[in-house]
Write an enzyme that holds these catalytic residues in place. Structure first.
Site, mmCIF file in Angstrom:
data_model
loop_
_atom_site.group_PDB
_atom_site.id
_atom_site.type_symbol
_atom_site.label_atom_id
_atom_site.label_comp_id
_atom_site.label_asym_id
_atom_site.label_seq_id
_atom_site.Cartn_x
_atom_site.Cartn_y
_atom_site.Cartn_z
ATOM 1 N N ARG A 246 0.642 -0.984 -0.085
ATOM 2 C CA ARG A 246 -0.025 0.052 -0.035
ATOM 3 C C ARG A 246 0.936 1.273 0.016
ATOM 4 N NH1 ARG A 246 -4.878 -1.278 -1.555
ATOM 5 N NH2 ARG A 246 -5.948 -0.057 -0.491
ATOM 6 N N GLU A 275 -2.926 7.735 -6.165
ATOM 7 C CA GLU A 275 -2.767 7.063 -7.675
ATOM 8 C C GLU A 275 -3.944 7.822 -8.300
ATOM 9 O OE1 GLU A 275 -3.108 2.905 -6.328
ATOM 10 O OE2 GLU A 275 -1.064 2.654 -5.612
ATOM 11 N N HIS A 294 0.490 0.069 -9.673
ATOM 12 C CA HIS A 294 -0.361 -0.903 -8.938
ATOM 13 C C HIS A 294 -0.631 -1.967 -9.658
ATOM 14 C CE1 HIS A 294 -3.048 -0.507 -5.078
ATOM 15 N NE2 HIS A 294 -2.782 -1.821 -5.465
#
Length: 330
Positions: A246, A275, A294
Site C-alpha cells: 500500500r 494514485e 499498482h
C-alpha cells in the site's frame, strides 16, 4: 454483457465503482438467478446520482474511496466488497454502525503474482535494468561496470509483515541466494517462525540490518508512513526498498531525498500514496527507482479468480448469509 436488460424498481443491483476489468460477466452470471444486475459507475461519475432510485444491495470497489454519504443514502446497502485485500478505503466504523457488511477477497491467488512482481522490481533495481536499457538505446556501451551493482549472495531480506504474499516472496528471495530472513510482524507466532526458519525482529533492527526491505503489511493508522525519514536513515547505503503493498506505508518525500543523496541504493515501487501519482510526485524524479502502476496483483488468471470470488460473495448476501470474508464483524 447482459442477456436481459429489462429492470424494475425492485431489481437488486451490485454497483461497481470505477470499473476497470474487461467485463463483469462472471459476477453477472452469479447473481442473475436472483434477478440481480451489475451496475458499473464510471470514474468521474457521481456515485450517489448513479445509484439514486435504484435498489442497490452491494457496492464493489477497487481503489476508489467510498463516499461517506453512501453509508446513509443508499438504504438497501448490505455489502461493501473490496476487490482485493486492503480495506483502508472503507470507513469500517460507519459501515458497522449501519450494519453494512464489509468484505474483501484475500485469497484469489495473487500472492504469486505480487511476489513475482516484487522480485521483478528488485532485480530491475539491483541490476539497473531500466537505466541500462536507456543507455544502450542511446548508443552507449560498456557502462555496466561504471555503476555499483549490489550482489545478493548470502544477503539479508527484511520482510515487513508475513502473510501469504510475504511468504511467497520469502521463497523467491531464498531461491535467489538470500540466506537470512528478518521479519517484523506483531502477529508472527513461534510455530510460523520455526516452520519458515525466519528471525523475528523489531522494525528498527530490520531497517538497520536488511539489504532489501520489502513491505507486505496493510495500511492502517498505525502503519501509515511506517517507513519514514528516521527509519530510512537507519538503512544501509546499499539497501533496496520495495513496496507492492500500500502506498501510504512510505514517506515518499523522505525516500526520494535519500535516493537523491545516495543514502539508499534504490527502490522498486508499485503503489503510491496518491494514485496515479501527481506530475510533481517526488519519486517520479528519484534516481535508480523502478515504478509500476499498482499492477503487481494482475494476471488474467488472478483477475478471473477475483471476479469469481466476488460473485460468490454477492450470492451469499443475496441468500441472506454474511460474506465469507467478513471484515467488520459485529
Amino acid at each position: 454483457m447482459r442477456a436481459e436488460t429489462v429492470t424494475t424498481p425492485e431489481t437488486p443491483f451490485a454497483a461497481v465503482l470505477e470499473p476497470g476489468y474487461a467485463d463483469y460477466a462472471l459476477e453477472e452470471a452469479a447473481i442473475q438467478p436472483f434477478g440481480a444486475r451489475v451496475l458499473p459507475v464510471p470514474a468521474g461519475e457521481d456515485a450517489l446520482s448513479a445509484l439514486a432510485d435504484k435498489n442497490v444491495f452491494a457496492v464493489l470497489t477497487r481503489e476508489r474511496r467510498i463516499d461517506p454519504a453512501l453509508y446513509s443514502d443508499v438504504p438497501g446497502l448490505k455489502l461493501i466488497l473490496r476487490y482485493g485485500v486492503g480495506v483502508d478505503n472503507v470507513d469500517l466504523k460507519t459501515a458497522t454502525e449501519r450494519r453494512i457488511h464489509v468484505a474483501n477477497i484475500p485469497d484469489y491467488g495473487a500472492e504469486n503474482e505480487v511476489s513475482d512482481h516484487v522480485i521483478a522490481l528488485y532485480l530491475a533495481v539491483a541490476r539497473r535494468i531500466v537505466t541500462r536499457d536507456a543507455e544502450v538505446r542511446a548508443g552507449l556501451w560498456g557502462v555496466g561496470q561504471k555503476s555499483p551493482v549490489p550482489g545478493h549472495r548470502n544477503a539479508t531480506i527484511g520482510l515487513i509483515g508475513f502473510g501469504r504474499i510475504a511468504r511467497a516472496a520469502c521463497t523467491r528471495f531464498r531461491a535467489l541466494g538470500f540466506s537470512r530472513v528478518l521479519v517484523s510482524d506483531p502477529y508472527l507466532d513461534a510455530k510460523t517462525r520455526a516452520a519458515w526458519d525466519v528471525e523475528a525482529t523489531d522494525l528498527d533492527s530490520l531497517c538497520r540490518q536488511a539489504d532489501v526491505v520489502s513491505l507486505h503489511t496493510p495500511l492502517t493508522e498505525a502503519t501509515r508512513n511506517i517507513i519514514d525519514a528516521r527509519r530510512i536513515g537507519l538503512m544501509k547505503e546499499n539497501a533496496v526498498v520495495l513496496n507492492a503493498s500500500r502506498g501510504g506505508l512510505i514517506d515518499e518525500k523522505a525516500l526520494a531525498e535519500a535516493l537523491h543523496a545516495g543514502n539508499v541504493f534504490g527502490a522498486g515501487i508499485d503503489v503510491f500514496e496518491a494514485e496515479p501519482p501527481a506530475p510533481g510526485s517526488p519519486l517520479l524524479g528519484a534516481p535508480n527507482t523502478v515504478l509500476s502502476d499498482h499492477c503487481g496483483w494482475y494476471s488474467e488468471a488472478s483477475v478471473g479468480e477475483l471476479q469469481r470470488r466476488a460473485g460468490a460473495e454477492l450470492v451469499r448476501v443475496l441468500e441472506g448469509a454474511p460474506p465469507a470474508n467478513w471484515v467488520n464483524r459485529w
